[in-house]
Structures are given as structure tokens and as C-alpha cells.
Write an enzyme that holds these catalytic residues in place. Structure first.
Site, PDB file in Angstrom:
ATOM      1  N   LYS A   1      -8.703  -0.395   6.399  1.00 42.52           N
ATOM      2  CA  LYS A   1      -8.807  -1.235   5.359  1.00 42.52           C
ATOM      3  C   LYS A   1      -7.603  -2.359   4.656  1.00 42.52           C
ATOM      4  CE  LYS A   1      -8.404   3.014   3.112  1.00 42.52           C
ATOM      5  NZ  LYS A   1      -8.692   4.081   2.636  1.00 42.52           N
TER       6      LYS A   1
ATOM      7  N   HIS B   1       0.976  -1.090  -0.119  1.00 36.26           N
ATOM      8  CA  HIS B   1      -0.363  -0.025  -0.427  1.00 36.26           C
ATOM      9  C   HIS B   1       0.506   1.663   0.270  1.00 36.26           C
ATOM     10  CE1 HIS B   1      -3.901   1.926   0.856  1.00 36.26           C
ATOM     11  NE2 HIS B   1      -3.016   3.043   1.528  1.00 36.26           N
TER      12      HIS B   1
ATOM     13  N   ASP C   1     -14.582   3.693   7.955  1.00 35.09           N
ATOM     14  CA  ASP C   1     -13.210   4.644   6.424  1.00 35.09           C
ATOM     15  C   ASP C   1     -14.046   5.798   5.376  1.00 35.09           C
ATOM     16  OD1 ASP C   1     -10.552   5.624   6.273  1.00 35.09           O
ATOM     17  OD2 ASP C   1     -10.963   4.388   4.378  1.00 35.09           O
TER      18      ASP C   1
ATOM     19  N   SER D   1      -7.244   4.554   9.043  1.00 43.08           N
ATOM     20  CA  SER D   1      -7.981   4.465   7.944  1.00 43.08           C
ATOM     21  C   SER D   1      -6.693   3.386   6.795  1.00 43.08           C
ATOM     22  CB  SER D   1      -7.638   6.162   6.941  1.00 43.08           C
ATOM     23  OG  SER D   1      -8.548   5.667   5.905  1.00 43.08           O
TER      24      SER D   1
ATOM     25  N   ARG E   1     -12.841  14.067   6.247  1.00 39.98           N
ATOM     26  CA  ARG E   1     -11.693  14.525   6.182  1.00 39.98           C
ATOM     27  C   ARG E   1     -11.352  15.503   5.465  1.00 39.98           C
ATOM     28  NH1 ARG E   1      -8.425   9.709   7.196  1.00 39.98           N
ATOM     29  NH2 ARG E   1      -6.445  11.562   6.931  1.00 39.98           N
TER      30      ARG E   1
HETATM   31  N1  URA Z   1      -4.648   7.109   2.616  1.00 41.77           N
HETATM   32  C1  URA Z   1      -6.337   6.177   3.128  1.00 41.77           C
HETATM   33  O1  URA Z   1      -6.022   5.294   2.523  1.00 41.77           O
HETATM   34  N2  URA Z   1      -6.326   7.387   4.521  1.00 41.77           N
HETATM   35  C2  URA Z   1      -5.702   8.671   4.346  1.00 41.77           C
HETATM   36  O2  URA Z   1      -6.114   8.734   5.820  1.00 41.77           O
HETATM   37  C3  URA Z   1      -4.542   8.680   3.274  1.00 41.77           C
HETATM   38  C4  URA Z   1      -3.861   8.076   2.729  1.00 41.77           C
END
Ligand code: URA
Length: 435
Positions: A187, A82, A161, A183, A168
Site C-alpha cells: 500500500k 505508517h 491487499d 500488506s 486474514r
Molecule cells: N496493517 C496493515 O495495513 N496490514 C496488516 O496486515 C496489519 C496492519
């Protein structure tokens, strides 16, 4: 319990308990606590931060807000990667088939472009017919067969999220280390991979502008992920300049395919191979990153990742022959060139300005509901460190329409910085952060 007391406690710098965090987030997802209270809480977190225990509690609560992908029975090892987000940041599309070529399975659940950063799903959907809304049965089947599958977050995965990120994004609270940590990791934990390599970016085109803040984010991600039972490692990488020579949806897919054919630009290949090497280690295929990199280079040379990429296009609804035909041609007709304004060297092409101008061209979006253009984008002919003569082409630009092209050109020209002497070479990979 009352939301206002939780907000006030965070405002005053107190540590919240898991129960308080669960009350707030659970109430938000259930529609019982309104946006304005959660916005106030997010701003308090932005200024006051969170302890490691609070960050882990928030991540767990968010993860539990939805379903976890069932990957039981898929032969492993399962390893994902990621990125915290950047401009021209396309390594996922190269890494997934590359490590699949080593026998690692990558269950990739990705996001869309938002703000100045690109999104893997938008890039993939630039391939006509390619579907990123796989059912969980399809996801499992493709993952087992091709070695990787690429899908978006479903309604069931981490609804907390989805709500919180959108809030946000419009309340100036994206750039918070604990909120980013929760966040991303909620995921990734929902995806079920268990082992994760993170590309944590810093620089003008990243959420964290300074390397010290990037490092803090990397440590927060690694420590929280480890506490949750994940095997996790992070590379801290430079995002002051876009990665590779292409920015755009189809353009970036095309560049990834070039990489799989051994024709990728050096900066993109370097970051990709170093990330892939760590995935090889976490997947148990290599003893260390040096061996991992050697294996990845050999896999690339074998041509297998290229074939897996084409097989995945077919599996997810696209046509590999059509994709090969479209390379070099699938471009918007609204085209212009940015020429060098000075003689000497390009010291940098600023990632932030390119990302922002790219949104105007149609590469990205300002609101989650905005459409993106598959054929808009940029190709760099020169990058930081290259010598240049006045009026030589620095980049070719394609826009979704004439007006967007005219509007973006001044910002694109301003993104190019010059020097009379060769600039200091950038260090692409600053350090590795492990638990
Ligand atoms: N990527 C994400 O999935 N969440 C964030 O808060 C920032 C970048």
C-alpha cells in the site's frame, strides 16, 4: 501450475518462487482461486513464515495487482508515516500538518478501524462534511496546496491487499510478519511517497505482543522496503497502554488539535515528535533526529501546523469554524465515569481491553461494513504512573447507546491495574531500526 501444489509446498516449509506467488495472488484477485485455498495458504505462511526473497516477491506481486498513485510533478520532498496499529494511536493527524509546516509533503493513504485498533479515516470522518474518498486529481491538488492530503484506499489501489486482509481478518492469520510486511508495504509503495517512517508497535494493544516480535516485524519492513528502493526507518514503540488521553473518533481529532496548539499529553507528543524528527531527516530538512526534533518543535511553536490542519479541513469538505465550535461539546449523551477501585497508583491501563471495550462503545467495528459512532469514546483522567485516591475519576466514557454503555463498563473497569507503590516508568520508544 496448481494452487494445491503451492499450498502443499508452503505447508512443507519450502520456499516459493515469485512465479508461484504471482500465480496464487493473481488467480485470487481474478476470482479464479477460491477463498478456501488462499486461506489454507495464509495459514501455511503463518506457521512456516517466508524468506526475505519471498516476502519481497509477495509485496511486489500485491503492489502490481493495482494502480500506483501518480505524484509526478508534486514538489517534494514526499515522506509518509505508517503505524502498524494501536489504541489511541492518532499521531498521523498531528504529524502530517507538522511536517507540512517544514515544507515536506505527506501523501497519506490510511485505513479504517478494524479489530481493536482505531482507523485514521473514521477519525477524520467524525468531522462533519470531511471527505476521505478523494479522486486522484483532488488528492494531488490538496497535497500540493496544503502540504498533506488524507484519503482512503481506492478500488484500484492494491486490490490484492483488500481481499487478502479481509480474509486474514476472519481466518486467524493477521499476526504473520511476512503477511503484515507485504500488506503495509504494497500500500505504501502504491501511494508513491518513496520515503517512509514506520511506527512499529508492540504490547497488549498491538498485533505483536512482545518487543522481540515487534523488532522482527520492524526489521522485515525495513529490509523489504529498502530492497524495493524505498528510504525507510522504523521506531519500535510501546503499545501496552493507549497513547494520549483520548480514545474515540471525534475525541482523537480534538486531542490532535490540542497537540497542534501545544497542549498535547506528554506520551503522545513524545512519540509524535520522534516520528516527525525522522520524517524531517528523510525529507532532507535535518541532518539528524536531534535537529529534526528541534525543527519540529519550532514549527509547532510558530502555529503554522495548526493553520494547515484547519486549511485541510476546509479543503476536504469540512468547516473549520464549526470544528472549533464543536470542541469539548461533540459527545454522545450516553455517558458514565469509571472511578478508582483502589488507593495508590495506576500501574497501567491495558490497551487491549480498552480497544476491545471501545469497539462495543461504537469507536470501532467488528466487520468492515459496521458503522462507527463519531461521538463515542473515552477520556482518561489518570494513566499509568499516576497516584490515585479511591473513587477519584479515572475515565469518562461515552457510548453509542445505553445498552453498549452498560455492557462496556465492567471491561473498562477491569482495564485499570493498580499498585501500592509507584510503577516502573515505561520506555515509550524502545529503539530505532534502520537498514
Ligand atoms: N496493517 C496493515 O495495513 N496490514 C496488516 O496486515 C496489519 C496492519
Amino acid at each position: 501450475m496448481r494452487a494445491v501444489d503451492i499450498i502443499a509446498a508452503k505447508r512443507d516449509g519450502k520456499e516459493l518462487s515469485q512465479d508461484e506467488i504471482a500465480f496464487l495472488i493473481g488467480g485470487y484477485v481474478a476470482g479464479e482461486i477460491p477463498d478456501y485455498q488462499v486461506s489454507a495458504w495464509a495459514m501455511a505462511v503463518f506457521f512456516r513464515g517466508m524468506s526475505p526473497a519471498e516476502t519481497a516477491a509477495l509485496t511486489t506481486v500485491m503492489l502490481k495487482s493495482g494502480a500506483v498513485m501518480d505524484l509526478v510533478g508534486i514538489p517534494g520532498p514526499l515522506v509518509d508515516k505508517h503505524s502498524t496499529g494501536g489504541v489511541g494511536d492518532k499521531t498521523s493527524l498531528i504529524l502530517a500538518p507538522l511536517v507540512a509546516g517544514l515544507g515536506i509533503r505527506d501523501p497519506m493513504m490510511s485505513g479504517r478501524a478494524l479489530g481493536h485498533t482505531g482507523g485514521t479515516l473514521d477519525k477524520l470522518e467524525a468531522i462533519p462534511g470531511y471527505r476521505t474518498n478523494l479522486s486522484s486529481a483532488e488528492f494531488r491538488e490538496i497535497l500540493a496546496r496544503d502540504g498533506f492530503a488524507m484519503t482512503g484506499q481506492t478500488k484500484e489501489t492494491v486490490p490484492a491487499d483488500r481481499l487478502l486482509y479481509a480474509l486474514r481478518d476472519v481466518t486467524g492469520t493477521v499476526e504473520s510478519i511476512p503477511l503484515i510486511t507485504a500488506s503495509i508495504l504494497s500500500k505504501k509503495a502504491a501511494e508513491g511517497a518513496g520515503a517512509l517512517v514506520l511506527d512499529v508497535k508492540y504490547g497488549s494493544g498491538a498485533f505483536m505482543k512482545e518487543s522481540v516480535d515487534g523488532e522482527k516485524l520492524a526489521r522485515s519492513l525495513v529490509n523489504t522496503g529498502t530492497a524495493m528502493g524505498m528510504r525507510i526507518t522504523a521506531l519500535l514503540t510501546d503499545m501496552n497502554e493507549p497513547l494520549g488521553n483520548m480514545v474515540g473518533n471525534f475525541l482523537e481529532v480534538e486531542e490532535c488539535f490540542d497537540c497542534l496548539e501545544g497542549k498535547g499529553p506528554a506520551d503522545l507528543m513524545e512519540v509524535t515528535l520522534e516520528l516527525a524528527a525522522r520524517m524531517a531527516v528523510l525529507g532532507g530538512k535535518a541532518a539528524d533526529a536531534v535537529e529534526g526534533r528541534r525543527l519540529c518543535e519550532a514549527a509547532l511553536a510558530s502555529g503554522k501546523p495548526r493553520e494547515l490542519f484547519l486549511a485541510n479541513i476546509k479543503s476536504q469538505g469540512g468547516n473549520p469554524e464549526q470544528f472549533l465550535e464543536m470542541r469539548g461539546k461533540y459527545r454522545s449523551p450516553y455517558r458514565a465515569e469509571i472511578k478508582a477501585a483502589e488507593e495508590g497508583f495506576i500501574s497501567r491501563i491495558d490497551a487491549w481491553q480498552i480497544g476491545h471495550a471501545g469497539v462495543g462503545l461504537g469507536v470501532g467495528r467488528n466487520r468492515t461494513t459496521d458503522p462507527v459512532s463519531p461521538t463515542a469514546g473515552l477520556q482518561f483522567h489518570r494513566k499509568g504512573g499516576d497516584a490515585v485516591k479511591k473513587n477519584e475519576p479515572v475515565m469518562t466514557v461515552w457510548a453509542k447507546d445505553e445498552a453498549s454503555l452498560a455492557a462496556a463498563l465492567p471491561q473498562l473497569a477491569a482495564a485499570v491495574e493498580y499498585s501500592k507503590t509507584p510503577p516502573v516508568k515505561r520506555t515509550l520508544i524502545l529503539k530505532e531500526i534502520t537498514s
